[in-house]
Structures are given as structure tokens and as C-alpha cells.
Scaffold this motif. Structure first.
Motif, PDB file in Angstrom:
ATOM      1  N   VAL A 152     -15.638   3.672  26.857  1.00  0.00           N
ATOM      2  CA  VAL A 152     -16.048   4.391  25.653  1.00  0.00           C
ATOM      3  C   VAL A 152     -17.227   3.706  24.969  1.00  0.00           C
ATOM      4  N   SER A 153     -18.099   4.496  24.398  1.00  0.00           N
ATOM      5  CA  SER A 153     -19.197   3.920  23.627  1.00  0.00           C
ATOM      6  C   SER A 153     -19.047   4.216  22.142  1.00  0.00           C
ATOM      7  N   GLN A 154     -18.087   5.068  21.796  1.00  0.00           N
ATOM      8  CA  GLN A 154     -17.835   5.361  20.384  1.00  0.00           C
ATOM      9  C   GLN A 154     -16.334   5.542  20.190  1.00  0.00           C
ATOM     10  N   GLN A 155     -15.826   4.952  19.145  1.00  0.00           N
ATOM     11  CA  GLN A 155     -14.398   5.113  18.850  1.00  0.00           C
ATOM     12  C   GLN A 155     -14.200   5.294  17.346  1.00  0.00           C
ATOM     13  N   MET A 156     -13.243   6.139  17.003  1.00  0.00           N
ATOM     14  CA  MET A 156     -12.826   6.254  15.603  1.00  0.00           C
ATOM     15  C   MET A 156     -11.317   6.036  15.555  1.00  0.00           C
ATOM     16  N   PHE A 157     -10.903   5.209  14.627  1.00  0.00           N
ATOM     17  CA  PHE A 157      -9.484   4.849  14.513  1.00  0.00           C
ATOM     18  C   PHE A 157      -8.930   5.313  13.173  1.00  0.00           C
ATOM     19  N   PHE A 158      -7.690   5.798  13.214  1.00  0.00           N
ATOM     20  CA  PHE A 158      -7.004   6.229  11.995  1.00  0.00           C
ATOM     21  C   PHE A 158      -5.760   5.381  11.785  1.00  0.00           C
ATOM     22  N   ILE A 159      -5.744   4.689  10.663  1.00  0.00           N
ATOM     23  CA  ILE A 159      -4.634   3.788  10.341  1.00  0.00           C
ATOM     24  C   ILE A 159      -4.119   4.159   8.954  1.00  0.00           C
ATOM     25  N   VAL A 160      -2.821   4.203   8.797  1.00  0.00           N
ATOM     26  CA  VAL A 160      -2.243   4.533   7.500  1.00  0.00           C
ATOM     27  C   VAL A 160      -1.462   3.338   6.970  1.00  0.00           C
ATOM     28  N   ALA A 161      -1.780   2.942   5.746  1.00  0.00           N
ATOM     29  CA  ALA A 161      -0.991   1.928   5.038  1.00  0.00           C
ATOM     30  C   ALA A 161      -0.214   2.648   3.943  1.00  0.00           C
ATOM     31  N   ARG A 162       1.093   2.453   3.921  1.00  0.00           N
ATOM     32  CA  ARG A 162       1.926   3.234   2.996  1.00  0.00           C
ATOM     33  C   ARG A 162       2.369   2.423   1.779  1.00  0.00           C
ATOM     34  N   GLY A 163       2.894   3.139   0.810  1.00  0.00           N
ATOM     35  CA  GLY A 163       3.542   2.473  -0.324  1.00  0.00           C
ATOM     36  C   GLY A 163       2.749   2.447  -1.615  1.00  0.00           C
ATOM     37  N   TRP A 164       1.645   3.229  -1.676  1.00  0.00           N
ATOM     38  CA  TRP A 164       0.719   3.106  -2.802  1.00  0.00           C
ATOM     39  C   TRP A 164       1.042   4.037  -3.972  1.00  0.00           C
ATOM     40  N   ASP A 165       2.105   4.814  -3.854  1.00  0.00           N
ATOM     41  CA  ASP A 165       2.424   5.802  -4.900  1.00  0.00           C
ATOM     42  C   ASP A 165       3.280   5.151  -5.989  1.00  0.00           C
ATOM     43  N   ASN A 166       2.637   4.269  -6.756  1.00  0.00           N
ATOM     44  CA  ASN A 166       3.390   3.394  -7.664  1.00  0.00           C
ATOM     45  C   ASN A 166       3.631   4.013  -9.041  1.00  0.00           C
ATOM     46  N   HIS A 167       4.518   5.007  -9.077  1.00  0.00           N
ATOM     47  CA  HIS A 167       4.907   5.582 -10.370  1.00  0.00           C
ATOM     48  C   HIS A 167       5.727   4.585 -11.184  1.00  0.00           C
ATOM     49  N   SER A 168       6.447   3.726 -10.486  1.00  0.00           N
ATOM     50  CA  SER A 168       7.299   2.765 -11.187  1.00  0.00           C
ATOM     51  C   SER A 168       7.146   1.394 -10.559  1.00  0.00           C
ATOM     52  N   ASP A 169       7.462   0.396 -11.345  1.00  0.00           N
ATOM     53  CA  ASP A 169       7.448  -0.987 -10.883  1.00  0.00           C
ATOM     54  C   ASP A 169       6.086  -1.397 -10.321  1.00  0.00           C
ATOM     55  N   GLN A 170       5.031  -0.789 -10.862  1.00  0.00           N
ATOM     56  CA  GLN A 170       3.701  -1.033 -10.289  1.00  0.00           C
ATOM     57  C   GLN A 170       3.277  -2.498 -10.396  1.00  0.00           C
ATOM     58  N   LEU A 171       3.624  -3.138 -11.517  1.00  0.00           N
ATOM     59  CA  LEU A 171       3.172  -4.524 -11.703  1.00  0.00           C
ATOM     60  C   LEU A 171       3.771  -5.455 -10.655  1.00  0.00           C
ATOM     61  N   ASN A 172       4.930  -5.080 -10.118  1.00  0.00           N
ATOM     62  CA  ASN A 172       5.526  -5.911  -9.074  1.00  0.00           C
ATOM     63  C   ASN A 172       5.118  -5.483  -7.672  1.00  0.00           C
ATOM     64  N   THR A 173       4.779  -4.209  -7.514  1.00  0.00           N
ATOM     65  CA  THR A 173       4.526  -3.671  -6.174  1.00  0.00           C
ATOM     66  C   THR A 173       3.041  -3.738  -5.782  1.00  0.00           C
ATOM     67  N   HIS A 174       2.188  -3.330  -6.698  1.00  0.00           N
ATOM     68  CA  HIS A 174       0.774  -3.157  -6.362  1.00  0.00           C
ATOM     69  C   HIS A 174       0.071  -4.458  -5.949  1.00  0.00           C
ATOM     70  N   PRO A 175       0.340  -5.598  -6.628  1.00  0.00           N
ATOM     71  CA  PRO A 175      -0.352  -6.828  -6.218  1.00  0.00           C
ATOM     72  C   PRO A 175      -0.137  -7.179  -4.750  1.00  0.00           C
ATOM     73  N   GLY A 176       1.091  -6.996  -4.259  1.00  0.00           N
ATOM     74  CA  GLY A 176       1.371  -7.302  -2.857  1.00  0.00           C
ATOM     75  C   GLY A 176       0.630  -6.372  -1.904  1.00  0.00           C
ATOM     76  N   LEU A 177       0.513  -5.099  -2.315  1.00  0.00           N
ATOM     77  CA  LEU A 177      -0.223  -4.152  -1.472  1.00  0.00           C
ATOM     78  C   LEU A 177      -1.688  -4.552  -1.382  1.00  0.00           C
TER      79      LEU A 177
END
Lengths: 456, 84
Positions: A304-329
Motif C-alpha cells: 500500500v502507498s496510502q492508508q487511512m486508519f479509524f480508531i475510537v477512544a471511548r468514555g468522553w461523555d462526562n455528564h457526571s464526575d467529570q473532574l475525576n474522569t476527564h483528566p485521565g482521558l
């Protein structure tokens, strides 16, 4: 009475392993292209685009934060309990000053360093738009807006599709591959997904090839060449069922057979690579980026001479506990991006690989007491040796509530459209004509088409 | 009795008691699955391919493995996937 306990997940996973399920269907085209690719020679200038989709909606105005006194005071007043301490912000100095000073979240020291080294840039307040809109055109209901703003499903799909499903059925990476397949005859699964089938990589004539962080999806216990006699017989029986003379059954069997062959080819290409000395975080994002680096390393074997990659990182919907969750993300994202950049350096392709983040939407600037709700415009990271890093592109907005961009609760009208962001990446990835860019990015013509200057 | 009444979370128990009764007779087992899953349309080569494998599987576990392998081959086959 005897029962056989089978966990539901294992039952489904087992069925998927045996049939490859839809993955088999999706892999077909990749396989046909692969055969062509292996016959082709003369791989041109290699390019890779890596999308890291932060699923759920990243609170990105806590990722890149104003730290100069006046702008920080506005930020702190708006964000209240979510505001970080001014002294904790990791300072950066953008090459192009806008009068304010900014810095990254304290968990993102690696990203701060990449920015300072000129390897990473920020595109500020980018989001889903069909045309330029203002607070007044929106409040007067004369703005043409993407449907269902602030909805996860609709907006993550819009970012990938750039239109409504009734009129736009493919994703922009898929449309890029559709156009390139005619020109570049060496594209086995130019689109590789680390997250199954997705809209972004779905084209009219091309689909994504799904792999996992463990590599190609191969069938367990099916190996005609196994030294084990039982496995041989089992495999022979399984393959015989695939060679069914029926019209539909036979076609399905052939699709599955080709999917197995493609998986074997990818598996073989990944085996025996020189191990990367770069160490990746052991979490899902780090593992996905490690495998992505290996797929890039295997580019010549894959032809191949061209590639596109799709990666998903989950867990960003921080309606609650954001101060504890978001820094780690954010710190996890920072560490994984850094490892991936180091790996591309190790492989000697740092300037041939561009990594970028995307997300459903930004989040409300206001706090709901424990977190944030669904917003609109947000900040994204672009990383790579070809990126004109150390700078902030687009316009970083003032974060006061009731500003001209605020449509309520600090949901900000994007000042750069996803179409403009994507076009910037596509221009670098391939030499698309203006007409082609407008085909790939259906709303681009409604915006300024001058390159943002992010990549060269 | 439904084997899932007291099943742990995320676990589905297949009731294969009928199949286990004929596990010792490969022909009967295939006949049974043909009737149950393919409405008696299983082509002969498919019967043969399934028999080739499952008759090698010993019955020392009461036939569980033989039965589950036979079911797996049928439900992952193109013959089963195409609805008629």
C-alpha cells in the motif's frame, strides 16, 4: 437434562469468528484490492491519515485553556467548578499570537512538548456546519443547520458523513478512497478500521478493512495446514461447506473464503516485523495505535502507498464526575499520541503520517454541577512531522456566556467547519483537485476554501 | 424447564438435551439438525462434510462437544445463512 453453559458474548464472538460475520463481507473488497496490490509494483510517496475519534464529546475547552489573566478570568467565571487552577495549566506559546496566552490541561505534558517541538497543532472551535451561521440567523430560524445538533448519534455521524443520511450515504474517507482507487492501483483496504465498520470509511465502491488491536481477525480452530489431525478434518469440513454450488450460498461462501485469505495475508504481513522499541500505553487507545504503527510498518508487505486508519477512544461523555474522569482521558490521549509519534519517528515516516482527533461535539462551557452536557464547536489536535505545529488554527473564542457564539449554556457556534478541517487533511493526503475536494466535502463550497495552513 | 431461569448474568444456556440423546448416532443427529435448522433441505455433500468431522469426536463427555460442533457447522454455513 444437560445444559451447556455458553456466555452470550462468547456465543456471538464464536459465531463471528467462524463466519467473520459482516466483517467477512466488508473484507471482500479489501481482499480483491489486495490481490491487485500484491501484483502492483512501484509504491509511490507513502501517506497515512489516522483519525482518533473521541467518542462521547470531548470537553476540549478544558484541553486547551486560556491562561493569560483577562481570558483566564472569563474562563474561570464561566466554568466555575470545572475550571482548573491557572498555575496548573501547562503553558505553550503559539507561533501566531492572538493577544491571549494558552496552555494544555496539566495531564497533557507530552502534548505540550509535541506542540513546543512543532509536531502538534490545535484547530480551535471546529464543528458541524452546513453553511456559516450566526446567533441571530439561528434564533430567527433561518439558519440551515445540521439536523439534531447536540445528539451523539447524529453528530458523530455528521462528522464522518458531512451531510444527512437521506442525501449523503458515504463517509469522507470512503469518498477519498473511491476517488483514489481509480488512480492508485495498489490500495488493499486503503481504509483500515480498528473499530469495526464505520461511516467515515464507507465509500460507494470501497469499504474499510476491520482489524483489532491483536491484528487481523482470523478464524480460531480453522487451519487446513495445522499439524493437528482433528483441526485438519474440522477445517476441511468447514471449507467444504463454503464451496456450496448454490447461487447465493456459493457467493456467500466465496466471500467468506476471500475474507479468510485476506486475513491470512494481513496476519502474515504483521508477523515477523521488527518489534518496535517504542513503548505504548497498555490501554485500548495505546494498543490500537501500536497496531496502527505496525500496519504502517507492514506497508510494503501489504503493497500500500496510502492508508487511512479509524480508531475510537471511548468514555468522553462526562455528564457526571467529570473532574475525576476527564483528566485521565486527557493524560491517556496525550501519552498514546506521544508514543505513536515516537513510533512513526522510529519507522522513519514521521512526516508521512498525520494523526488528528475528532469528536461528536464540544461540550457546554457551563457546569451542570458535576460535569458538562452536549455542546457544539470544540478544539482538535493535529499531529505529525508534516504538521505546521506549535500553533493554534481557527479562532480560539472568548469563553464568556452570552457571547455572539453562545447558543445557550456555552454551546459555541463553530468558527471552522468540519468540511474545512477535512479538506485540509485531504489536500495533504492526496493531490485532489478543487472539484474532487468539493465532491468529498459537500459543504466546503459554502466556506472559505483557503487552506488553513495546518499541514504542508 | 427453561435452562436459563437460574443462569448467571450474560450467559445463555442452550438446551441440547434432545440432541444429546442422538449424539451416539451421527446419522440421526444430522437428520435431527437438518429437520430443526434447515427444514430437511440439507444437501448430501453437506451431510457428508459434517459427518466426516463429528464422527471423529469422542463421546467421553456425553456427546456435548459432538453436538455443539455439529450445530456450529450448520449455523455458520452458507446453506443456513441463505433464507428460502
Amino acid at each position: 437434562m444437560k445444559n451447556t453453559p455458553v456466555s452470550r458474548r462468547r456465543l456471538l464472538a464464536g459465531a463471528a469468528r467462524l463466519t467473520l460475520g459482516s466483517a467477512g463481507l466488508y473484507a471482500t473488497l479489501g481482499s480483491m484490492n489486495l490481490v491487485r496490490a500484491l501484483a502492483a509494483s512501484g509504491v509511490g510517496d507513502y501517506r497515512a491519515l489516522v483519525c482518533v475519534f473521541l467518542s462521547g464529546g470531548n470537553d476540549s475547552f478544558n484541553m486547551l485553556v486560556p491562561r493569560s489573566d483577562d481570558e483566564f478570568a472569563i474562563y474561570a467565571d464561566t466554568r466555575r467548578n470545572l475550571a482548573m487552577a491557572q498555575r496548573d495549566i501547562l503553558p505553550v506559546t503559539a507561533l501566531t499570537p492572538d493577544g491571549a496566552e494558552y496552555g494544555f490541561h496539566p495531564g497533557m505534558s507530552a502534548v505540550q512538548q509535541l506542540f513546543e517541538d512543532g509536531r502538534l497543532a490545535v484547530l480551535s472551535n471546529v464543528g458541524s456546519l452546513l453553511e456559516p451561521v450566526t446567533r441571530s440567523t439561528i434564533s430567527n430560524s433561518i439558519a440551515n443547520l445540521p439536523k439534531q445538533l447536540f445528539s451523539h448519534n447524529n453528530q458523530s455521524a455528521f462528522w464522518q458523513r458531512l451531510g444527512e443520511p437521506s442525501s449523503v450515504t458515504t463517509g469522507w474517507a470512503g469518498r477519498m478512497a473511491d476517488l483514489l482507487l481509480g488512480q492508485v492501483d495498489n490500495s488493499p483496504s486503503m481504509n483500515v478500521s480498528l473499530d469495526g465498520s464505520n461511516i467515515w470509511q464507507t465509500g460507494s465502491a470501497t469499504l474499510s478493512y476491520p482489524i483489532t488491536s491483536d491484528g487481523a481477525v482470523t478464524l480460531r480452530g480453522i487451519d487446513p495446514d495445522s499439524p493437528d489431525r482433528a483441526t485438519q478434518v474440522r477445517s476441511k469440513s468447514f471449507m467444504e461447506l463454503l464451496s456450496n454450488p448454490g447461487l447465493y450460498q456459493g457467493e456467500l461462501g466465496q466471500i467468506q473464503t476471500r475474507a479468510m485469505e485476506t486475513a491470512a495475508t494481513v496476519d502474515t504481513a504483521l508477523q515477523g516485523l521488527t518489534p518496535l522499541s517504542t513503548e505504548f500505553p497498555g490501554d485500548k487507545l495505546g494498543s490500537a495505535l501500536r497496531t496502527t504503527a505496525q500496519m504502517i510498518q507492514a506497508r510494503d508487505r501489504l503493497g500500500v502507498s496510502q492508508q487511512m486508519f479509524f480508531i475510537v477512544a471511548r468514555g468522553w461523555d462526562n455528564h457526571s464526575d467529570q473532574l475525576n474522569t476527564h483528566p485521565g482521558l486527557l493524560s491517556g490521549l496525550s501519552a498514546s499520541l506521544n508514543a505513536f509519534y515516537q513510533a512513526t519517528q522510529e519507522l522513519g515516516v514521521a512526516d508521512k503520517v498525520t494523526t488528528f482527533t475528532a469528536s461528536d461535539f464540544g461540550r457546554t462551557l457551563t457546569s451542570n454541577g458535576d460535569g458538562t452536557d452536549h455542546g457544539w464547536g470544540g478544539n482538535q489536535l493535529i499531529m505529525g512531522g508534516s504538521v505546521n505545529g506549535g500553533d493554534i488554527y481557527g479562532t480560539y473564542p472568548l469563553l464568556n456566556l452570552d457571547s455572539d457564539l453562545d447558543v445557550g449554556g456555552g454551546r459555541l457556534i463553530p468558527t471552522t467547519a468540519v468540511d474545512q478541517y477535512g479538506a485540509e487533511l485531504a489536500r495533504w493526503f492526496a493531490n485532489f483537485s478543487v472539484g474532487e475536494l468539493n465532491e468529498i466535502f459537500p459543504n466546503l463550497a459554502n466556506f472559505d476554501q483557503t487552506p488553513l495552513g495546518l499541514i504542508s | 424447564m427453561n435452562p436459563n431461569v437460574n443462569a448467571p448474568d450474560h450467559q445463555i444456556n442452550l438446551d441440547i438435551s434432545d440432541e444429546l440423546e442422538v449424539a451416539g448416532d451421527v446419522e440421526a443427529l444430522i437428520d435431527h439438525l437438518d429437520r430443526l435448522l434447515l427444514a430437511e433441505t440439507m444437501p448430501d455433500p453437506m451431510r457428508q462434510a459434517i459427518a466426516d468431522w463429528i464422527e471423529l469426536i469422542p463421546l467421553d463427555d456425553g456427546g456435548t462437544r459432538r453436538v455443539t460442533e455439529a450445530i456450529a457447522l450448520v449455523v455458520t454455513s452458507p446453506e443456513f445463512a441463505v433464507q428460502r
